[in-house]
Design a protein around this motif. Structure first.
Motif, short mmCIF file in Angstrom:
data_model
loop_
_atom_site.label_atom_id
_atom_site.label_comp_id
_atom_site.label_asym_id
_atom_site.label_seq_id
_atom_site.Cartn_x
_atom_site.Cartn_y
_atom_site.Cartn_z
N ILE A 116 1.46 -3.76 10.65
CA ILE A 116 1.13 -4.23 9.30
C ILE A 116 1.68 -5.66 9.21
O ILE A 116 2.89 -5.87 9.20
CB ILE A 116 1.74 -3.34 8.21
CG1 ILE A 116 1.26 -1.89 8.37
CG2 ILE A 116 1.39 -3.87 6.83
CD1 ILE A 116 1.97 -0.90 7.46
N LEU A 122 1.12 -3.94 0.78
CA LEU A 122 1.42 -2.62 1.33
C LEU A 122 0.65 -1.48 0.67
O LEU A 122 0.10 -0.63 1.38
CB LEU A 122 2.92 -2.36 1.30
CG LEU A 122 3.75 -3.27 2.23
CD1 LEU A 122 5.23 -3.02 2.01
CD2 LEU A 122 3.37 -3.05 3.67
N VAL A 149 3.52 6.04 8.94
CA VAL A 149 4.03 4.67 8.94
C VAL A 149 5.50 4.65 9.34
O VAL A 149 6.27 5.54 8.99
CB VAL A 149 3.83 4.00 7.55
CG1 VAL A 149 4.65 4.70 6.48
CG2 VAL A 149 4.16 2.51 7.60
N PRO A 151 8.38 2.28 8.47
CA PRO A 151 8.72 1.14 7.64
C PRO A 151 9.81 0.24 8.23
O PRO A 151 10.10 -0.81 7.67
CB PRO A 151 9.17 1.79 6.32
CG PRO A 151 9.64 3.14 6.70
CD PRO A 151 8.84 3.55 7.91
N TRP A 154 7.22 -1.72 10.37
CA TRP A 154 5.97 -1.92 9.64
C TRP A 154 4.79 -1.73 10.57
O TRP A 154 4.05 -2.64 10.88
CB TRP A 154 5.95 -3.26 8.90
CG TRP A 154 7.00 -3.26 7.84
CD1 TRP A 154 8.15 -3.99 7.83
CD2 TRP A 154 7.03 -2.44 6.66
NE1 TRP A 154 8.90 -3.67 6.71
CE2 TRP A 154 8.23 -2.72 5.98
CE3 TRP A 154 6.17 -1.49 6.12
CZ2 TRP A 154 8.57 -2.10 4.79
CZ3 TRP A 154 6.52 -0.86 4.93
CH2 TRP A 154 7.71 -1.17 4.28
#
Length: 193
Positions: A116, A122, A149, A151, A154
């Protein structure tokens, strides 16, 4: 839902029959493991489809207690004893969908990691991933599809099981040797929040 995987990369001349025998004799041990949504016993063999020999089980946990029980219990310790302690990758579940071939025994798994990018909105990125997973599950041959995901990095991970060779999927391809799925119905469909 929590997704988890560890990749055990093996030497180029490793006899992958050893892993096949391991799964054939031990795979059933998690067929009724509490908290386990599913575990796909995955391998890929060095050749035209893969740059490496690898044993790379992929898990979808219906509960954190089940995952912790596995990691801190004898199940994972057998991996550590036989191969050393691998890095365990972990993602928070975003969505899981049963596919149109959900009652079929899967032959192929595909894992695609998607960074990402910084500056990405997001909520939009996550909603898009959830929507794509639902659409993906409707493709012919899909047993199930999930997205999760990490985090910390990312990174999204898209994971799908297929009844065949997964012609429409992009990513790392694995052969499924066995599927333990004692609490697969508890993974529930759609968004995980």
């Amino acid at each position: 839902m929590h997704a988890m995987q560890y990749d055990i990369t093996l030497p180029a001349d490793y006899d992958m029959g050893i892993i096949r025998d391991r799964v054939a004799t031990r795979g059933h041990l998690l067929d009724d493991f509490p908290g386990l949504g599913l575990k796909a016993y995955l391998i890929r063999e060095r050749g035209p489809q893969s740059p490496v020999n690898q044993y790379a089980p992929f898990y979808l946990w219906a509960s954190p207690a089940g995952m912790n029980s596995f990691l801190w219990g004898p199940g994972f310790q057998h991996i550590v004893d036989d191969f050393g302690r691998p890095e365990v990758q972990h993602w928070t579940g975003l969505a899981h969908e049963e596919g149109v071939a959900s009652t079929t025994v899967p032959r192929t798994a595909v894992r695609r990691r998607q960074p990402i990018a910084p500056g990405t909105d997001l909520p939009s990125a996550v909603e898009d991933a959830v929507t794509r997973t639902a659409r993906f599950a409707r493709l012919d041959g899909v047993v199930c599809a999930s997205v999760a995901v990490d985090p910390r990095r990312w990174e999204l991970v898209h994971f799908s099981l297929w009844a065949d060779d997964a012609p429409e999927a992009v990513g790392d391809r694995f052969e499924v040797l066995h599927l333990s799925a004692p609490e697969r119905p508890a993974l529930t469909g759609g968004r995980q929040w």
